[in-house]
Design a protein around this motif. Structure first.
Motif, PDB file in Angstrom:
ATOM      1  N   THR A   1       0.831  -1.210   0.000  1.00 34.67           N
ATOM      2  CA  THR A   1       0.000   0.000   0.000  1.00 34.67           C
ATOM      3  C   THR A   1       0.864   1.259   0.000  1.00 34.67           C
ATOM      4  O   THR A   1       0.587   2.199  -0.725  1.00 34.67           O
TER       5      THR A   1
ATOM      6  N   TYR B   1      -4.964  13.494  18.259  1.00 30.90           N
ATOM      7  CA  TYR B   1      -4.669  14.109  16.971  1.00 30.90           C
ATOM      8  C   TYR B   1      -5.884  14.058  16.049  1.00 30.90           C
ATOM      9  O   TYR B   1      -6.235  15.050  15.424  1.00 30.90           O
ATOM     10  N   PHE B   2      -6.538  12.909  15.968  1.00 27.69           N
ATOM     11  CA  PHE B   2      -7.700  12.776  15.097  1.00 27.69           C
ATOM     12  C   PHE B   2      -8.972  13.050  15.876  1.00 27.69           C
ATOM     13  O   PHE B   2      -9.052  12.777  17.071  1.00 27.69           O
ATOM     14  N   SER B   3      -9.965  13.586  15.164  1.00 30.17           N
ATOM     15  CA  SER B   3     -11.261  13.740  15.791  1.00 30.17           C
ATOM     16  C   SER B   3     -11.881  12.352  15.968  1.00 30.17           C
ATOM     17  O   SER B   3     -11.688  11.475  15.132  1.00 30.17           O
ATOM     18  N   PRO B   4     -12.614  12.136  17.061  1.00 26.48           N
ATOM     19  CA  PRO B   4     -13.229  10.821  17.261  1.00 26.48           C
ATOM     20  C   PRO B   4     -14.166  10.428  16.123  1.00 26.48           C
ATOM     21  O   PRO B   4     -14.422   9.253  15.906  1.00 26.48           O
ATOM     22  N   ASP B   5     -14.666  11.428  15.372  1.00 27.38           N
ATOM     23  CA  ASP B   5     -15.570  11.115  14.271  1.00 27.38           C
ATOM     24  C   ASP B   5     -14.826  10.636  13.033  1.00 27.38           C
ATOM     25  O   ASP B   5     -15.422  10.089  12.118  1.00 27.38           O
ATOM     26  N   GLU B   6     -13.541  10.875  12.940  1.00 24.08           N
ATOM     27  CA  GLU B   6     -12.835  10.521  11.701  1.00 24.08           C
ATOM     28  C   GLU B   6     -11.859   9.370  11.891  1.00 24.08           C
ATOM     29  O   GLU B   6     -11.465   8.742  10.921  1.00 24.08           O
TER      30      GLU B   6
ATOM     31  N   GLU C   1     -12.016   6.040  10.123  1.00 21.88           N
ATOM     32  CA  GLU C   1     -11.933   6.007   8.660  1.00 21.88           C
ATOM     33  C   GLU C   1     -10.582   5.494   8.171  1.00 21.88           C
ATOM     34  O   GLU C   1     -10.448   5.090   7.028  1.00 21.88           O
ATOM     35  N   PHE C   2      -9.572   5.560   9.018  1.00 25.57           N
ATOM     36  CA  PHE C   2      -8.231   5.195   8.581  1.00 25.57           C
ATOM     37  C   PHE C   2      -7.916   3.762   8.976  1.00 25.57           C
ATOM     38  O   PHE C   2      -8.194   3.354  10.097  1.00 25.57           O
TER      39      PHE C   2
ATOM     40  N   PHE D   1      -1.060   7.614   9.465  1.00 25.69           N
ATOM     41  CA  PHE D   1      -1.595   8.897   9.006  1.00 25.69           C
ATOM     42  C   PHE D   1      -1.134  10.069   9.867  1.00 25.69           C
ATOM     43  O   PHE D   1      -1.013  11.183   9.380  1.00 25.69           O
TER      44      PHE D   1
ATOM     45  N   LYS E   1       1.908  11.157   8.351  1.00 25.44           N
ATOM     46  CA  LYS E   1       1.757  11.642   6.994  1.00 25.44           C
ATOM     47  C   LYS E   1       1.604  13.155   6.959  1.00 25.44           C
ATOM     48  O   LYS E   1       1.959  13.799   5.978  1.00 25.44           O
TER      49      LYS E   1
ATOM     50  N   HIS F   1     -10.120  17.264   6.306  1.00 28.58           N
ATOM     51  CA  HIS F   1     -10.765  15.978   6.574  1.00 28.58           C
ATOM     52  C   HIS F   1     -11.290  15.959   7.999  1.00 28.58           C
ATOM     53  O   HIS F   1     -12.427  15.568   8.256  1.00 28.58           O
ATOM     54  N   ARG F   2     -10.454  16.427   8.926  1.00 27.61           N
ATOM     55  CA  ARG F   2     -10.883  16.462  10.318  1.00 27.61           C
ATOM     56  C   ARG F   2     -12.073  17.389  10.494  1.00 27.61           C
ATOM     57  O   ARG F   2     -13.067  17.036  11.111  1.00 27.61           O
TER      58      ARG F   2
ATOM     59  N   LEU G   1     -15.348  15.931   9.021  1.00 28.63           N
ATOM     60  CA  LEU G   1     -15.949  14.796   9.702  1.00 28.63           C
ATOM     61  C   LEU G   1     -16.310  15.080  11.148  1.00 28.63           C
ATOM     62  O   LEU G   1     -17.231  14.484  11.682  1.00 28.63           O
ATOM     63  N   GLU G   2     -15.573  15.952  11.767  1.00 24.98           N
ATOM     64  CA  GLU G   2     -15.862  16.294  13.162  1.00 24.98           C
ATOM     65  C   GLU G   2     -17.199  17.016  13.236  1.00 24.98           C
ATOM     66  O   GLU G   2     -17.434  17.983  12.518  1.00 24.98           O
TER      67      GLU G   2
END
Lengths: 366, 372
Positions: free
Chosen positions: A113, A239-244, A247-248, A254, A257, B173-174, B177-178
């Motif tokens: 990948t 770092y990431f929102s709990p909603d996103e 997705e990874f 990421f 990245k 993206h954040r 989606l947030e």
């Protein structure tokens, strides 16, 4: 006389072999799995899973204490005779082989990948198998040194994950226990896959130099595992929102990245190329253990001929069949179930059996 | 025998395991530095790219390609038809979006290729342009640098002073989606045939364009987001100071030093309430009216605080009316009033629009500059 004197490993080597093996395949994807199960409270699940793992590994040590100079296979032979030992060897060999194969497949898929989308899988497999053979053929001591080396040269990884620290948002973690305890508890079983590996003690125990420290070693290794998981999980959760985050596939990649330096971009590429060394710990020890089990069965001292067969099998097998990413996920899930049976349930039952056995024996001899 | 076998193995491995399938020579690569997405009159997706040309013979040092396609990956194939090499998305510095595209909800789904194809870069900056993209893409002004470099530089340096927002693909993206925040991106415009940075464009939860903010409003927005950690420059009118004819001599400018916004969240009677406490330490850079700083320093601090508070309130009112939440107060709502937020999360913009927001500003003049 000690049967394994020429091949002893030290306390730290033992710790690192098990710890590296466990962490290697889970590290990058675990944050997503935890987020799917328990949202941002997933880190609590992690701690619960750690407690269970420590308990299970202590039980493994209790079992192995019964036979300090031999492996589980020797113990089985002593209890039930030659054929029980052989059956055990076959089962363990299959388990270790499967475990190593899952690790190899996952590594190849990640490589395809992120780094080498055009390169055929069997080629990557061959390239991975060459160093594997070179390390594995030398036995456990070299394995232990390799594990040590890997751990020490990976110490920079936490610092990379701290680079995006100024972009994080700690509010994502609040409130703690947002949906109560239920999702946290239901998430625990999925963690077994990410914590297995301590069953290698069944084989490595007689090789450990100071056996009194076995419990301490296993506790230390699962604590290290837990801490590295906790670290990467929290790094991804803030770092990431709990909603996103769900997705990874591998949130752990990421995060890197998005790091930018003035003259180097796509840090994750260099990272994955390096992380390959850590990945290698998910199959190198297991390939050794597989060939060890089969050579034990054949009553051979030298495991190398069997190792060659295993390597050949993998190389040729991949030429004809390479699992897809969904199949790889499924294989990992199955491994989780088998691992749960073999590493958590089996030692408990076996220990209970040993107690009853001793008790009955004592009564009879009285 | 043994060595011969070993040699044979090596030869076989050398021949058959050469891992060069992923080799890509730089001569075979076309590197777009900017891509732009727009819709034409028939609402078909238009993709533009700007590519630097490394050739002695080419008079013009950049090449622009515009194609019609259904998806972004498909557009790459169409663009390949015009370029000497293969397109590689890994060096895209800026992604331009037209306002026309941003008026359609769910346009962000189109960006999937940036994330799914691991070879693409997700650090490119996002900017919106109000008008057909072809105007900017084919502009090539003689006295401005290559457009991608110009835009990237504009966004990088101005966001350092909080005058625009540095939204990368990953960041977008954040924000998309947030549920507790609505997205915001940089906005550029064309003035007298020159590319100019305008400030920021605010989008709603579906990604539709809603509102544009000028540079000073963008600074205020980022102060409220608690992200203005680097000094930003603001200019205010001080009431009570006379205007002298045409010149605005009642103005005062300062740089913000450390600004800290504390947010208190509450939920009462079906309404969210946010109490914002903005703590600013500033240093004066310009004062166009005489003022006795030694005696009336405190007074000036209070006047500035009052003016700032007014500016904040106007901005919040303007944004609330549009039913969006670029501040990300939804994150605070989730963290401290989880159950109430959970019920409102799917229409957070609306709920936020009905909430009560109170701003308190404290200003401390750290330095009045080099003059008395």
């Amino acid at each position: 006389m000690k049967k394994y004197a020429y091949n002893e490993i030290t306390f730290l080597q033992f710790v690192f072999i098990i710890n590296n093996m466990t962490v290697s395949i889970g590290f990058l994807a675990l944050p997503r799995v935890l987020a799917e199960q328990a949202g941002t409270d997933g880190w609590i699940t992690l701690i619960l899973g750690w407690l269970l793992t420590v308990a299970a590994s202590l039980i493994v040590v209790q079992v192995m204490k019964r036979c300090p100079d031999g492996t589980l296979l020797d113990l089985l032979t002593r209890l039930w005779g030659k054929w029980a030992g052989k059956a055990g060897a076959v089962l363990l060999a299959l388990y270790f082989f499967y475990y190593g194969y899952v690790g190899l497949v996952y590594t190849i898929l990640i490589l395809k990948t992120w780094l080498l989308p055009m390169t055929p899988a069997y080629l990557i497999m061959l390239l991975l198998l060459i160093p594997t053979y070179m390390i594995t053929r030398n036995g456990v001591r070299i394995l232990g040194r390799y594990a040590e080396l890997i751990l020490f040269i990976s110490l920079w990884i936490p610092f990379v994950y701290m680079l995006p620290l100024k972009e994080v948002n700690w509010l994502y973690l609040l409130p703690v226990l947002k949906e109560g305890w239920k999702p946290i508890l239901t998430g625990v079983p999925t963690l077994f896959y990410y914590n297995i590996g301590f069953a290698t003690t069944f084989i490595l125990y007689p090789l450990l130099k100071d056996k009194r420290k076995a419990s301490a070693a296993l506790t230390l290794s699962s604590t290290l595992t837990m801490l590295s998981y906790l670290f990467v999980t929290l790094a991804c959760f803030v770092y990431f929102s709990p909603d996103e985050i769900t997705e990874f596939n591998e949130p752990g990649i990421f995060v890197l990245k998005a790091i930018e330096f003035k003259y180097i971009e796509r840090i994750e590429v260099t990272f994955i190329a390096f992380y390959l060394l850590i990945f290698s710990m998910s199959w190198i020890p297991l390939m050794y253990l597989t060939s060890y089990c089969t050579s034990w069965m054949a009553r051979k001292q030298d495991h190398r001929s069997h190792l060659r067969v295993v390597m050949l099998l993998l190389g040729i097998g991949t030429f004809f069949f390479m699992p897809t990413d969904d199949q790889s996920d499924l294989m990992a899930e199955i491994l989780g179930h088998i691992g749960f049976g073999l590493e958590y349930i089996f030692p408990v039952c076996f220990l209970l059996f040993l107690w009853v056995y001793d008790y009955v024996k004592r009564r009879v001899s009285l | 025998m043994r060595t011969r076998l070993l040699k044979l193995t090596f030869i076989v491995l050398f021949v058959f395991t050469a891992g060069c399938s992923d080799r890509m020579d730089i001569e075979d690569v076309t590197i777009p530095l900017l891509t732009g997405y727009d819709l034409d009159q028939h609402d078909r997706l238009l993709t533009y790219t700007k590519i630097p040309v490394f050739s002695k013979d080419a008079k013009k040092k950049s090449h622009e390609i515009g194609v019609v396609s259904r998806t972004l990956r498909e557009s790459r194939q169409r663009e390949d038809e015009y370029a000497p090499g293969l397109f590689q998305g890994r060096k895209i510095l800026v992604v331009l979006l037209s306002k026309r595209l941003l008026q359609h909800e769910n346009w962000f789904t189109l960006m999937d290729v940036y994330f799914r194809d691991a070879k693409n870069s997700i650090t490119s900056r996002i900017a919106m342009y109000d008008g057909p993209l072809s105007e900017v893409i084919y502009l090539n002004p003689a006295d401005q640098p290559f457009l991608p470099i110009l835009l990237r530089g504009m966004i990088e340096t101005k966001s350092r002073r909080s005058e625009t927002v540095k939204t990368s693909m990953q960041e977008l993206h954040r924000q998309m989606l947030e549920k507790g925040i609505t997205p915001y991106i940089a906005e550029i415009m064309l003035e007298n045939q020159e590319v100019k940075l305008k400030g920021s464009a605010l989008l709603d939860h579906q990604g539709r364009y809603v509102l544009s903010l000028g540079y000073q409003e963008t600074v205020l927005l980022q102060i409220l987001q608690n992200q203005a950690d680097k000094p930003a420059s603001l200019t205010l009118s001080i009431p009570g100071e006379p205007k002298h004819g045409l010149l605005h001599l009642n103005k005062l400018s300062f740089n913000t030093g450390k600004t800290k916004t504390k947010i208190k969240t509450a939920y009462r009677q079906g309404k969210f309430r946010f109490d914002l406490n903005v703590d600013m330490s500033i240093w004066l850079t310009e004062r166009l009216f005489p003022y006795d700083m030694r005696k009336k320093r405190k007074e000036l601090e209070n006047t500035i605080a009052g003016q700032m508070q007014k500016e904040f309130e106007t901005l919040i009112g303007k944004i609330k009316r549009k039913r969006i939440d670029p501040f990300g107060f939804g994150l605070n709502a989730r963290a401290y009033e989880y159950n109430a937020f959970k019920k409102a999360e799917d229409r957070w913009g609306e709920v936020f629009g009905e909430s009560d927001i109170h701003v308190q500003v404290q200003v401390k003049i750290g330095s009045k500059g080099a003059m008395r």
